[in-house]
Write a protein that holds these residues in place. Structure first.
Motif, mmCIF file in Angstrom:
data_model
loop_
_atom_site.group_PDB
_atom_site.id
_atom_site.type_symbol
_atom_site.label_atom_id
_atom_site.label_comp_id
_atom_site.label_asym_id
_atom_site.label_seq_id
_atom_site.Cartn_x
_atom_site.Cartn_y
_atom_site.Cartn_z
ATOM 1 N N TYR A 40 10.637 32.017 14.051
ATOM 2 C CA TYR A 40 10.342 31.495 15.396
ATOM 3 C C TYR A 40 11.204 30.298 15.757
ATOM 4 C CZ TYR A 40 7.528 28.841 12.078
ATOM 5 O OH TYR A 40 7.134 28.123 10.975
ATOM 6 N N CYS A 41 11.957 29.759 14.799
ATOM 7 C CA CYS A 41 12.583 28.451 15.021
ATOM 8 C C CYS A 41 14.101 28.528 15.144
ATOM 9 C CB CYS A 41 12.210 27.511 13.877
ATOM 10 S SG CYS A 41 12.834 25.832 14.128
ATOM 11 N N GLN A 78 11.955 12.955 12.736
ATOM 12 C CA GLN A 78 11.775 14.380 12.492
ATOM 13 C C GLN A 78 13.110 15.026 12.149
ATOM 14 O OE1 GLN A 78 11.027 17.763 15.472
ATOM 15 N NE2 GLN A 78 9.062 16.709 15.429
ATOM 16 N N GLY A 80 15.024 19.118 10.602
ATOM 17 C CA GLY A 80 14.872 20.363 9.877
ATOM 18 C C GLY A 80 14.562 19.993 8.431
ATOM 19 N N GLU A 81 14.300 20.997 7.587
ATOM 20 C CA GLU A 81 13.994 20.636 6.193
ATOM 21 C C GLU A 81 15.307 20.312 5.492
ATOM 22 O OE1 GLU A 81 10.516 22.598 4.410
ATOM 23 O OE2 GLU A 81 11.773 22.745 2.630
ATOM 24 N N SER A 108 8.230 13.645 9.930
ATOM 25 C CA SER A 108 7.975 15.082 9.953
ATOM 26 C C SER A 108 9.203 15.760 9.364
ATOM 27 C CB SER A 108 7.744 15.510 11.409
ATOM 28 O OG SER A 108 7.421 16.862 11.473
ATOM 29 N N LYS A 131 2.689 20.672 10.002
ATOM 30 C CA LYS A 131 1.892 21.733 10.616
ATOM 31 C C LYS A 131 1.809 22.951 9.705
ATOM 32 C CE LYS A 131 3.616 19.924 14.811
ATOM 33 N NZ LYS A 131 4.244 20.171 16.088
ATOM 34 N N GLU A 133 1.278 25.909 11.128
ATOM 35 C CA GLU A 133 1.838 26.904 12.071
ATOM 36 C C GLU A 133 0.905 28.080 12.366
ATOM 37 O OE1 GLU A 133 4.124 25.226 13.104
ATOM 38 O OE2 GLU A 133 5.495 24.485 11.594
ATOM 39 N N ILE A 171 0.942 26.819 16.065
ATOM 40 C CA ILE A 171 1.580 27.323 17.286
ATOM 41 C C ILE A 171 0.690 28.433 17.823
ATOM 42 C CG2 ILE A 171 3.661 28.356 18.266
ATOM 43 C CD1 ILE A 171 5.206 27.353 15.819
ATOM 44 N N ARG A 200 0.994 23.770 19.837
ATOM 45 C CA ARG A 200 2.095 24.021 20.763
ATOM 46 C C ARG A 200 2.039 25.466 21.188
ATOM 47 N NH1 ARG A 200 7.566 21.634 18.089
ATOM 48 N NH2 ARG A 200 7.030 19.445 18.229
ATOM 49 N N PRO A 201 2.350 25.726 22.455
ATOM 50 C CA PRO A 201 2.470 27.131 22.853
ATOM 51 C C PRO A 201 3.766 27.694 22.280
ATOM 52 C CG PRO A 201 3.083 25.678 24.677
ATOM 53 C CD PRO A 201 2.636 24.786 23.545
ATOM 54 N N ILE A 203 7.161 29.350 22.220
ATOM 55 C CA ILE A 203 8.225 29.589 23.195
ATOM 56 C C ILE A 203 9.356 30.293 22.472
ATOM 57 C CG2 ILE A 203 9.909 28.476 24.721
ATOM 58 C CD1 ILE A 203 7.892 26.281 25.148
ATOM 59 N N TYR A 278 12.662 24.737 20.749
ATOM 60 C CA TYR A 278 12.176 25.729 21.713
ATOM 61 C C TYR A 278 13.325 26.478 22.349
ATOM 62 C CZ TYR A 278 8.449 22.348 21.400
ATOM 63 O OH TYR A 278 7.527 21.467 20.952
HETATM 64 N N1 SAH Z 1 11.064 20.834 9.500
HETATM 65 C C1 SAH Z 1 9.844 20.125 9.725
HETATM 66 C C2 SAH Z 1 9.586 19.731 11.155
HETATM 67 C C3 SAH Z 1 10.525 20.175 12.229
HETATM 68 S S1 SAH Z 1 10.193 21.683 13.060
HETATM 69 C C4 SAH Z 1 8.680 20.920 9.194
HETATM 70 O O1 SAH Z 1 8.883 21.932 8.536
HETATM 71 O O2 SAH Z 1 7.549 20.500 9.392
HETATM 72 C C5 SAH Z 1 8.993 21.060 14.170
HETATM 73 C C6 SAH Z 1 7.979 22.039 14.672
HETATM 74 O O3 SAH Z 1 8.510 22.821 15.736
HETATM 75 C C7 SAH Z 1 7.463 23.068 13.734
HETATM 76 O O4 SAH Z 1 6.499 22.550 12.896
HETATM 77 C C8 SAH Z 1 6.895 24.114 14.682
HETATM 78 O O5 SAH Z 1 5.513 23.902 14.865
HETATM 79 C C9 SAH Z 1 7.620 23.864 15.996
HETATM 80 N N2 SAH Z 1 8.323 25.064 16.496
HETATM 81 C C10 SAH Z 1 9.408 25.659 15.976
HETATM 82 N N3 SAH Z 1 9.750 26.742 16.701
HETATM 83 C C11 SAH Z 1 8.858 26.850 17.705
HETATM 84 C C12 SAH Z 1 8.681 27.772 18.793
HETATM 85 N N4 SAH Z 1 9.501 28.794 18.961
HETATM 86 N N5 SAH Z 1 7.669 27.566 19.656
HETATM 87 C C13 SAH Z 1 6.841 26.512 19.488
HETATM 88 N N6 SAH Z 1 6.940 25.617 18.479
HETATM 89 C C14 SAH Z 1 7.946 25.781 17.589
#
Ligand code: SAH
Length: 320
Positions: A40-41, A78, A80-81, A108, A131, A133, A171, A200-201, A203, A278
């Motif tokens: 999703y990311c 915040q 990415g990992e 985060s 989160k 998720e 999410i 979060r919704p 997206i 997003y």
């Molecule tokens: N890498 C860190 C935080 C960054 S990602 C971690 O793993 O926690 C931040 C957040 O973005 C994620 O935790 C996720 O909840 C949100 N996210 C990522 N893709 C998304 C999407 N398509 N729609 C909504 N939220 C999303």
């Protein structure tokens, strides 16, 4: 209870615990490098089209110290990992922020080695956003979310046990969700040792395998905010920028109906497009926008930071 009544009750519960004060934090996205591959990311490892960046400590610190808006009491770092950015940028930056400001520091960074999360804590960070998720283990696996759900939950519990104040969340509307996904997520939040919670919704990100999936209705996220506030009156619950995308009033409604945390984005403007959580045209929350939403919700910015906040004591017992 119909939706309106539920939302009003959530607003009243927030008022009873926090009054009309909304915490204002800044977020800085330190790096979009990521070792994970969540479907999703947009930051996922396999997204080869993404230009990757890692901020540098000295210029970032200088720009933050000069530009932190007055209403901001806390800062969330915040990324990415990316253990490298934690070690090379976050740790020294937190040291500088602790010395030079009174900001509460939250992070985060996903799943980290124990020595790194301990170093963050020792440097002065106090709040960890992690989160889960989705609360459905099979969907979590199918989405290639980080490690495994159980591992993520274990990390949340370990952080709390190590003295962090932890926020988690999910999410709503993620593809592959079982029919009871929202109820499962809300129940899981209540079972975890949390100081905050968020929703979060979904997206769909254009450069992800879920690009063609349907976005989640913002109404669903607003409803979850109200349910979360009713479930746990003392949680820090953010209004999130995704709520300002579809229906412009949704962000204000979140603050009216239970949310008590707003976030100003301080990632350097030329890099924001490269942090595609997003989509590339996501709404960037400036101080002006955030203060307007807070005022429109009939609220005021909290003078006290999230990490400094303590619930008001009940009236003192009368000594007979
Ligand atoms: N890498 C860190 C935080 C960054 S990602 C971690 O793993 O926690 C931040 C957040 O973005 C994620 O935790 C996720 O909840 C949100 N996210 C990522 N893709 C998304 C999407 N398509 N729609 C909504 N939220 C999303």
């Amino acid at each position: 209870m119909d939706g309106d009544t539920l939302h009003e009750r959530a607003g009243a519960v927030r008022d009873a615990v926090f009054g009309r004060a909304v915490f204002v934090r800044a977020v800085v996205e330190l790096s979009n490098h990521c070792q994970r591959n969540c479907s999703y990311c947009g930051m996922r490892r396999d997204n080869r089209g993404l230009e990757r960046f890692r901020l540098e400590t000295a210029p970032l610190a200088e720009s933050l110290l000069a530009n932190i808006p007055e209403s901001v009491t806390d800062i969330n770092l915040q990324s990415g990992e990316d253990p490298q950015v934690v070690e090379e940028v976050a740790l020294p930056l937190i040291g500088i922020l602790r010395r030079e400001t009174r900001l509460g520091i939250s992070v985060s960074f996903g799943l980290l080695r124990d020595d790194l999360s301990r170093a963050l804590r020792d440097a002065g960070a106090g709040y960890y956003v992690m989160k889960f998720e989705t609360a459905d283990a099979e969907q979590y696996r199918w989405l290639h979310a980080p490690a495994a759900l159980e591992r993520r939950l274990e990390a949340i519990r370990n952080l709390a046990a190590a003295g962090w104040r932890v926020s988690s969340g999910f999410i709503v509307g993620l593809p592959g969700a079982p029919p009871n996904a929202t109820a499962l997520a809300l129940r899981l939040l209540e079972q975890l040792p949390l100081a905050g919670a968020s929703v979060r919704p979904f997206i769909p990100g254009p450069e992800t395998p879920l690009a063609d999936a349907a976005p989640a209705p913002v109404e669903q996220a607003l409803h979850c905010v109200a349910l979360m506030r009713l479930a746990s009156p003392r949680w820090f619950i953010p209004a999130v920028s995704a709520m300002a995308i579809g229906r412009k009033d949704a962000y204000t409604r979140a603050l009216r109906n239970g949310a008590n945390l707003a976030t100003i984005n301080l990632t350097p403007p030329h890099l924001r497009g490269s942090y595609p959580i997003y989509r590339r045209d996501r709404i960037i929350m400036t101080e002006r926008l955030v203060l307007d939403h807070i005022a429109a919700a009939g609220c005021v910015p909290s003078p006290v930071g999230m990490l400094a906040w303590r619930p008001a004591l009940p009236a003192a017992p009368i000594n007979e």
